[in-house]
Design a protein around this motif. Structure first.
Motif, PDB file in Angstrom:
ATOM      1  N   SER A  36       0.811  -1.219   0.000  1.00 11.15           N
ATOM      2  CA  SER A  36       0.000   0.000   0.000  1.00 11.15           C
ATOM      3  C   SER A  36       0.845   1.269   0.000  1.00 11.15           C
ATOM      4  O   SER A  36       0.335   2.341  -0.273  1.00 11.15           O
ATOM      5  N   GLN A  37       2.122   1.180   0.302  1.00 12.47           N
ATOM      6  CA  GLN A  37       2.975   2.362   0.336  1.00 12.47           C
ATOM      7  C   GLN A  37       3.901   2.442  -0.878  1.00 12.47           C
ATOM      8  O   GLN A  37       4.798   3.264  -0.918  1.00 12.47           O
ATOM      9  N   GLU A  38       3.706   1.594  -1.880  1.00 11.57           N
ATOM     10  CA  GLU A  38       4.576   1.560  -3.037  1.00 11.57           C
ATOM     11  C   GLU A  38       3.851   2.068  -4.275  1.00 11.57           C
ATOM     12  O   GLU A  38       2.673   1.823  -4.461  1.00 11.57           O
ATOM     13  N   GLY A  39       4.606   2.755  -5.130  1.00 11.58           N
ATOM     14  CA  GLY A  39       4.064   3.161  -6.403  1.00 11.58           C
ATOM     15  C   GLY A  39       4.261   2.059  -7.430  1.00 11.58           C
ATOM     16  O   GLY A  39       5.219   1.290  -7.357  1.00 11.58           O
ATOM     17  N   PHE A  40       3.344   1.979  -8.394  1.00 10.22           N
ATOM     18  CA  PHE A  40       3.449   0.974  -9.451  1.00 10.22           C
ATOM     19  C   PHE A  40       2.567   1.377 -10.616  1.00 10.22           C
ATOM     20  O   PHE A  40       1.670   2.213 -10.482  1.00 10.22           O
ATOM     21  N   MET A  41       2.833   0.772 -11.755  1.00 10.51           N
ATOM     22  CA  MET A  41       1.937   0.827 -12.905  1.00 10.51           C
ATOM     23  C   MET A  41       1.943  -0.570 -13.497  1.00 10.51           C
ATOM     24  O   MET A  41       3.004  -1.123 -13.781  1.00 10.51           O
ATOM     25  N   LYS A  42       0.760  -1.153 -13.643  1.00 14.77           N
ATOM     26  CA  LYS A  42       0.618  -2.526 -14.110  1.00 14.77           C
ATOM     27  C   LYS A  42      -0.400  -2.538 -15.241  1.00 14.77           C
ATOM     28  O   LYS A  42      -1.386  -1.810 -15.190  1.00 14.77           O
ATOM     29  N   PHE A  43      -0.166  -3.369 -16.264  1.00 19.42           N
ATOM     30  CA  PHE A  43      -1.090  -3.433 -17.393  1.00 19.42           C
ATOM     31  C   PHE A  43      -0.885  -4.738 -18.156  1.00 19.42           C
ATOM     32  O   PHE A  43       0.097  -5.447 -17.949  1.00 19.42           O
ATOM     33  N   LYS A  44      -1.834  -5.027 -19.036  1.00 16.99           N
ATOM     34  CA  LYS A  44      -1.741  -6.210 -19.874  1.00 16.99           C
ATOM     35  C   LYS A  44      -1.677  -5.760 -21.333  1.00 16.99           C
ATOM     36  O   LYS A  44      -2.476  -4.925 -21.768  1.00 16.99           O
ATOM     37  N   ASN A  46      -0.928  -7.708 -25.230  1.00 23.05           N
ATOM     38  CA  ASN A  46      -0.730  -8.986 -25.935  1.00 23.05           C
ATOM     39  C   ASN A  46      -0.771 -10.174 -24.979  1.00 23.05           C
ATOM     40  O   ASN A  46       0.081 -11.061 -25.023  1.00 23.05           O
ATOM     41  N   GLU A  47      -1.749 -10.158 -24.075  1.00 23.08           N
ATOM     42  CA  GLU A  47      -2.000 -11.255 -23.128  1.00 23.08           C
ATOM     43  C   GLU A  47      -0.895 -11.452 -22.093  1.00 23.08           C
ATOM     44  O   GLU A  47      -0.870 -12.458 -21.398  1.00 23.08           O
ATOM     45  N   LYS A  48       0.035 -10.510 -21.960  1.00 26.49           N
ATOM     46  CA  LYS A  48       1.094 -10.609 -20.958  1.00 26.49           C
ATOM     47  C   LYS A  48       0.996  -9.412 -20.016  1.00 26.49           C
ATOM     48  O   LYS A  48       0.736  -8.301 -20.447  1.00 26.49           O
ATOM     49  N   VAL A  49       1.214  -9.668 -18.721  1.00 24.24           N
ATOM     50  CA  VAL A  49       1.157  -8.615 -17.710  1.00 24.24           C
ATOM     51  C   VAL A  49       2.549  -8.006 -17.537  1.00 24.24           C
ATOM     52  O   VAL A  49       3.542  -8.729 -17.432  1.00 24.24           O
ATOM     53  N   TYR A  50       2.581  -6.684 -17.503  1.00 25.88           N
ATOM     54  CA  TYR A  50       3.821  -5.942 -17.280  1.00 25.88           C
ATOM     55  C   TYR A  50       3.650  -5.044 -16.067  1.00 25.88           C
ATOM     56  O   TYR A  50       2.556  -4.533 -15.826  1.00 25.88           O
ATOM     57  N   THR A  51       4.735  -4.843 -15.314  1.00 29.71           N
ATOM     58  CA  THR A  51       4.708  -3.968 -14.152  1.00 29.71           C
ATOM     59  C   THR A  51       5.890  -3.011 -14.212  1.00 29.71           C
ATOM     60  O   THR A  51       7.018  -3.444 -14.395  1.00 29.71           O
ATOM     61  N   PHE A  52       5.595  -1.730 -14.060  1.00 29.58           N
ATOM     62  CA  PHE A  52       6.635  -0.718 -13.912  1.00 29.58           C
ATOM     63  C   PHE A  52       6.642  -0.325 -12.441  1.00 29.58           C
ATOM     64  O   PHE A  52       5.614   0.068 -11.901  1.00 29.58           O
ATOM     65  N   SER A  53       7.787  -0.450 -11.794  1.00 34.16           N
ATOM     66  CA  SER A  53       7.865  -0.006 -10.406  1.00 34.16           C
ATOM     67  C   SER A  53       8.255   1.471 -10.384  1.00 34.16           C
ATOM     68  O   SER A  53       8.927   1.966 -11.282  1.00 34.16           O
ATOM     69  N   ASN A  64       1.277  14.298 -15.851  1.00 31.16           N
ATOM     70  CA  ASN A  64       1.721  13.125 -16.603  1.00 31.16           C
ATOM     71  C   ASN A  64       2.088  12.034 -15.606  1.00 31.16           C
ATOM     72  O   ASN A  64       3.020  12.189 -14.830  1.00 31.16           O
ATOM     73  N   ILE A  65       1.354  10.943 -15.636  1.00 27.12           N
ATOM     74  CA  ILE A  65       1.655   9.759 -14.833  1.00 27.12           C
ATOM     75  C   ILE A  65       2.358   8.799 -15.779  1.00 27.12           C
ATOM     76  O   ILE A  65       1.749   8.303 -16.720  1.00 27.12           O
ATOM     77  N   MET A  66       3.660   8.575 -15.560  1.00 21.77           N
ATOM     78  CA  MET A  66       4.453   7.830 -16.530  1.00 21.77           C
ATOM     79  C   MET A  66       5.190   6.660 -15.890  1.00 21.77           C
ATOM     80  O   MET A  66       5.854   6.813 -14.869  1.00 21.77           O
ATOM     81  N   GLY A  67       5.050   5.499 -16.511  1.00 17.41           N
ATOM     82  CA  GLY A  67       5.812   4.326 -16.119  1.00 17.41           C
ATOM     83  C   GLY A  67       6.623   3.857 -17.308  1.00 17.41           C
ATOM     84  O   GLY A  67       6.176   3.956 -18.453  1.00 17.41           O
ATOM     85  N   SER A  68       7.829   3.353 -17.035  1.00 20.17           N
ATOM     86  CA  SER A  68       8.667   2.885 -18.135  1.00 20.17           C
ATOM     87  C   SER A  68       9.661   1.846 -17.644  1.00 20.17           C
ATOM     88  O   SER A  68       9.912   1.713 -16.449  1.00 20.17           O
TER      89      SER A  68
END
Length: 161
Positions: A36-44, A46-53, A64-68
């Motif tokens: 709950s105290q960590e930032g992240f961006m997660k998405f799917k 091509n059927e694969k899940v990716y996470t940007f910490s 601008n909310i940006m993950g890379s």
């Protein structure tokens, strides 16, 4: 003196065991659920899940909310654009560069297939916006080189400093 050395050795060994059992797991496994105290961006995509910490929050004329992640030919990026007066609720993604200060927009890079392409439809849902964090969900689609791309099951948490 031998007894004192044994006691010190046992204390050190017990302390080392306790510290090693309490260490955190910083793995980048895509199935991790951020705390709950960590930032992240997660998405799917091509059927694969990716996470940007640790996604970034950049403000200028808009938010601008940006993950890379990655570099060069493995670079991946999502930018979610929102007005400075970002509000909770569901907002349609509208591609309109003339209204960056009033519209919600998204751009997507997934090198080498997609390079900074604009989403043409989708939704950004802001579920929390307070002095500590911005949280929400998103999904969008667009076209790059004549091919449609779709990002689904997106979620993010930005920790404000």
């Amino acid at each position: 003196m031998k007894i004192l050395k044994k006691i010190m050795f046992l204390s050190f060994a017990i302390g080392a065991l306790v510290l090693s059992s309490c260490s955190s797991d910083n793995s980048s496994d895509d199935t991790d659920v951020p705390g709950s105290q960590e930032g992240f961006m997660k998405f799917k995509y091509n059927e694969k899940v990716y996470t940007f910490s640790e996604p970034a929050l950049i403000t200028s004329g808009s938010v601008n909310i940006m993950g890379s992640s990655g570099i060069d030919d493995t670079y991946k990026k999502i930018s979610l654009w929102a007005p400075l007066n970002i509000t909770t609720g569901s907002h349609p993604i509208v591609y309109d560069l003339s209204n960056l200060t009033t519209t919600y927009q998204a751009t997507f890079s997934f090198i080498p297939e997609i390079n900074n392409s604009n989403a043409t439809s989708g939704t950004i849902n802001i579920t929390a916006n307070d002095d500590k964090k911005i949280e929400g969900t998103f999904s969008f689609s667009g076209t790059s080189k004549g091919e449609t791309f779709t990002v689904t099951e997106g979620s993010f948490r930005i920790i404000k400093w």
